[in-house]
Scaffold this motif. Structure first.
Motif, PDB file in Angstrom:
ATOM      1  N   LEU A   1       0.827  -1.190   0.000  1.00 63.03           N
ATOM      2  CA  LEU A   1       0.000   0.000   0.000  1.00 63.03           C
ATOM      3  C   LEU A   1       0.868   1.249   0.000  1.00 63.03           C
ATOM      4  CD1 LEU A   1      -2.634  -1.002   2.667  1.00 63.03           C
ATOM      5  CD2 LEU A   1      -3.001  -0.769   0.241  1.00 63.03           C
ATOM      6  N   ASP A   2       0.454   2.261  -0.756  1.00 65.30           N
ATOM      7  CA  ASP A   2       1.239   3.478  -0.883  1.00 65.30           C
ATOM      8  C   ASP A   2       0.587   4.684  -0.217  1.00 65.30           C
ATOM      9  OD1 ASP A   2       3.193   2.178  -2.329  1.00 65.30           O
ATOM     10  OD2 ASP A   2       2.198   2.546  -4.234  1.00 65.30           O
ATOM     11  N   VAL A   3      -0.438   4.477   0.585  1.00 65.91           N
ATOM     12  CA  VAL A   3      -1.134   5.582   1.223  1.00 65.91           C
ATOM     13  C   VAL A   3      -0.714   5.658   2.689  1.00 65.91           C
ATOM     14  CG1 VAL A   3      -3.381   6.580   1.764  1.00 65.91           C
ATOM     15  CG2 VAL A   3      -3.090   5.246  -0.329  1.00 65.91           C
ATOM     16  N   PRO A   4      -0.097   6.786   3.101  1.00 70.98           N
ATOM     17  CA  PRO A   4       0.338   6.901   4.490  1.00 70.98           C
ATOM     18  C   PRO A   4      -0.831   6.709   5.457  1.00 70.98           C
ATOM     19  CG  PRO A   4       1.276   8.675   3.198  1.00 70.98           C
ATOM     20  CD  PRO A   4       0.272   7.973   2.328  1.00 70.98           C
ATOM     21  N   GLY A   5      -0.619   5.845   6.448  1.00 62.31           N
ATOM     22  CA  GLY A   5      -1.631   5.591   7.467  1.00 62.31           C
ATOM     23  C   GLY A   5      -2.389   4.303   7.248  1.00 62.31           C
ATOM     24  N   VAL A   7      -2.532   0.326   6.363  1.00 55.93           N
ATOM     25  CA  VAL A   7      -1.663  -0.833   6.512  1.00 55.93           C
ATOM     26  C   VAL A   7      -2.472  -2.106   6.266  1.00 55.93           C
ATOM     27  CG1 VAL A   7      -0.090   0.278   8.146  1.00 55.93           C
ATOM     28  CG2 VAL A   7      -2.105  -0.927   9.005  1.00 55.93           C
ATOM     29  N   MET A   8      -1.771  -3.171   5.927  1.00 62.47           N
ATOM     30  CA  MET A   8      -2.394  -4.494   5.839  1.00 62.47           C
ATOM     31  C   MET A   8      -2.163  -5.174   7.176  1.00 62.47           C
ATOM     32  SD  MET A   8      -3.972  -4.802   3.008  1.00 62.47           S
ATOM     33  CE  MET A   8      -4.414  -6.516   3.112  1.00 62.47           C
ATOM     34  N   ALA A   9      -3.241  -5.446   7.863  1.00 63.06           N
ATOM     35  CA  ALA A   9      -3.156  -6.105   9.161  1.00 63.06           C
ATOM     36  C   ALA A   9      -3.586  -7.564   9.004  1.00 63.06           C
ATOM     37  CB  ALA A   9      -4.045  -5.378  10.162  1.00 63.06           C
ATOM     38  N   GLU A  10      -3.349  -8.328  10.051  1.00 63.26           N
ATOM     39  CA  GLU A  10      -3.728  -9.743   9.995  1.00 63.26           C
ATOM     40  C   GLU A  10      -4.295 -10.162  11.339  1.00 63.26           C
ATOM     41  OE1 GLU A  10      -1.631 -14.042   9.149  1.00 63.26           O
ATOM     42  OE2 GLU A  10      -0.805 -12.245   8.179  1.00 63.26           O
ATOM     43  N   SER A  18      -6.380  -1.747   7.210  1.00 63.03           N
ATOM     44  CA  SER A  18      -6.633  -1.066   8.474  1.00 63.03           C
ATOM     45  C   SER A  18      -5.898   0.283   8.479  1.00 63.03           C
ATOM     46  CB  SER A  18      -6.149  -1.937   9.638  1.00 63.03           C
ATOM     47  OG  SER A  18      -6.483  -1.343  10.879  1.00 63.03           O
ATOM     48  N   LEU A  19      -6.132   1.052   9.522  1.00 63.00           N
ATOM     49  CA  LEU A  19      -5.446   2.329   9.715  1.00 63.00           C
ATOM     50  C   LEU A  19      -4.507   2.223  10.906  1.00 63.00           C
ATOM     51  CD1 LEU A  19      -8.367   4.855   9.242  1.00 63.00           C
ATOM     52  CD2 LEU A  19      -6.334   4.695   7.831  1.00 63.00           C
ATOM     53  N   THR A  58       5.983   3.086  11.291  1.00 62.48           N
ATOM     54  CA  THR A  58       6.062   3.025  12.755  1.00 62.48           C
ATOM     55  C   THR A  58       6.924   1.829  13.138  1.00 62.48           C
ATOM     56  OG1 THR A  58       4.133   1.580  12.986  1.00 62.48           O
ATOM     57  CG2 THR A  58       3.711   3.968  12.927  1.00 62.48           C
ATOM     58  N   ARG A  59       7.071   1.609  14.447  1.00 66.29           N
ATOM     59  CA  ARG A  59       7.810   0.430  14.894  1.00 66.29           C
ATOM     60  C   ARG A  59       7.096  -0.858  14.470  1.00 66.29           C
ATOM     61  NH1 ARG A  59       8.062   2.225  20.785  1.00 66.29           N
ATOM     62  NH2 ARG A  59       8.445   4.358  20.254  1.00 66.29           N
ATOM     63  N   LYS A  60       5.777  -0.785  14.431  1.00 71.50           N
ATOM     64  CA  LYS A  60       4.973  -1.960  14.107  1.00 71.50           C
ATOM     65  C   LYS A  60       4.786  -2.154  12.602  1.00 71.50           C
ATOM     66  CE  LYS A  60       0.528  -4.078  15.190  1.00 71.50           C
ATOM     67  NZ  LYS A  60      -0.711  -3.964  15.924  1.00 71.50           N
ATOM     68  N   TRP A  61       4.733  -1.057  11.840  1.00 72.49           N
ATOM     69  CA  TRP A  61       4.437  -1.125  10.413  1.00 72.49           C
ATOM     70  C   TRP A  61       5.592  -0.540   9.608  1.00 72.49           C
ATOM     71  CZ3 TRP A  61       0.236  -3.957  10.159  1.00 72.49           C
ATOM     72  CH2 TRP A  61      -0.712  -3.853  11.172  1.00 72.49           C
ATOM     73  N   ASP A  62       5.765  -1.044   8.403  1.00 70.15           N
ATOM     74  CA  ASP A  62       6.816  -0.540   7.531  1.00 70.15           C
ATOM     75  C   ASP A  62       6.210  -0.063   6.215  1.00 70.15           C
ATOM     76  OD1 ASP A  62       9.369   0.150   6.738  1.00 70.15           O
ATOM     77  OD2 ASP A  62       9.751  -1.814   5.832  1.00 70.15           O
ATOM     78  N   GLY A  63       5.316   0.909   6.312  1.00 66.66           N
ATOM     79  CA  GLY A  63       4.664   1.464   5.122  1.00 66.66           C
ATOM     80  C   GLY A  63       5.193   2.849   4.824  1.00 66.66           C
ATOM     81  N   PRO A  64       4.466   3.580   3.985  1.00 61.48           N
ATOM     82  CA  PRO A  64       4.921   4.921   3.602  1.00 61.48           C
ATOM     83  C   PRO A  64       4.848   5.924   4.758  1.00 61.48           C
ATOM     84  CG  PRO A  64       2.801   4.446   2.599  1.00 61.48           C
ATOM     85  CD  PRO A  64       3.244   3.197   3.281  1.00 61.48           C
ATOM     86  N   ARG A  65       5.801   6.842   4.745  1.00 60.85           N
ATOM     87  CA  ARG A  65       5.843   7.916   5.742  1.00 60.85           C
ATOM     88  C   ARG A  65       4.728   8.921   5.480  1.00 60.85           C
ATOM     89  NH1 ARG A  65      10.477   7.924   8.591  1.00 60.85           N
ATOM     90  NH2 ARG A  65      12.245   6.805   7.735  1.00 60.85           N
ATOM     91  N   ALA A  66       4.470   9.718   6.496  1.00 59.70           N
ATOM     92  CA  ALA A  66       3.491  10.794   6.371  1.00 59.70           C
ATOM     93  C   ALA A  66       3.992  11.821   5.359  1.00 59.70           C
ATOM     94  CB  ALA A  66       3.281  11.462   7.726  1.00 59.70           C
ATOM     95  N   VAL A  67       3.051  12.433   4.658  1.00 53.95           N
ATOM     96  CA  VAL A  67       3.395  13.514   3.738  1.00 53.95           C
ATOM     97  C   VAL A  67       2.659  14.773   4.147  1.00 53.95           C
ATOM     98  CG1 VAL A  67       3.851  11.998   1.775  1.00 53.95           C
ATOM     99  CG2 VAL A  67       1.557  12.873   2.127  1.00 53.95           C
TER     100      VAL A  67
END
Length: 194
Positions: A1-5, A7-10, A18-19, A58-67
């Motif tokens: 996913l490329d949208v900050p905030g 995430v793919m949760a499980e 999820s957010l 974040t520490r938990k997620w490795d997605g895109p940073r805030a813009v």
């Protein structure tokens, strides 16, 4: 996913969108000129900073940073000849709704680069109203930001107006409009605000 905030949760072996949200926040969409959400700003119920951008890094997620970006309220008339500039998406939405003056929100008082890009694209805005928070008189960060914004608008050859009000009526233009307090419109040199 490329949208900050986002995430793919499980959970229980199932993946879902999820957010990555802090607790007790108000979500404020930050839109571009096409009406698309580019970022989501969070208003925290308590603690500092009050506002932060939603991020997936974040520490938990490795997605895109805030813009950060300039906020253009949905439905804003981009063909108008006047534009008001204030701090933040929520103030821009409220100010435009209450006054009818097209209003955009820069991420902070030091957001001149975002405004420059916008004004270079939308050259029809011949008059720019600067309505930064009333604490420009006491907060050097906001005061310097106002001077930089003023310099930018003058350099781009646009008519420049400062909106000023008594700080006891409200910090931001949204508060002042809600209070129905007087607003002074000033065509002034930079020395007036330094």
């Amino acid at each position: 996913l490329d949208v900050p905030g986002f995430v793919m949760a499980e959970r229980d072996g199932n993946r879902y969108l999820s957010l990555a949200l802090p607790k007790n926040v108000l979500l404020i969409p930050v839109r571009n000129a096409l009406g698309q959400i580019e970022a989501i700003k969070c208003r925290k119920a308590e603690g500092d900073p009050k506002y932060l951008y939603l991020t997936s890094k974040t520490r938990k997620w490795d997605g895109p940073r805030a813009v950060q970006s300039l906020h253009v309220p949905k439905g804003l008339p981009l063909g108008a000849d006047v534009i008001r500039v204030t701090e933040g998406p929520l103030k821009a939405d409220v100010a435009w709704y209450l006054s009818g003056v097209p209003t955009v929100g820069i991420p902070s008082a030091s957001g001149s680069k975002y405004l420059e890009t916008f004004l270079e694209e939308y050259t029809n805005f011949t008059k720019v109203i600067l309505s930064l928070d009333a604490d420009f008189r006491t907060n050097p960060h906001v005061g310097q930001g106002l001077v930089c914004l003023y310099d930018l608008v003058v350099r781009l050859g646009r008519e420049t107006v400062l909106e000023l009000w008594n700080a006891e009526h409200g910090k931001g233009i949204d508060d002042v409009l809600l209070a129905g307090a007087p607003i002074q419109k000033l065509h002034a040199p930079v020395s007036v605000i330094e």
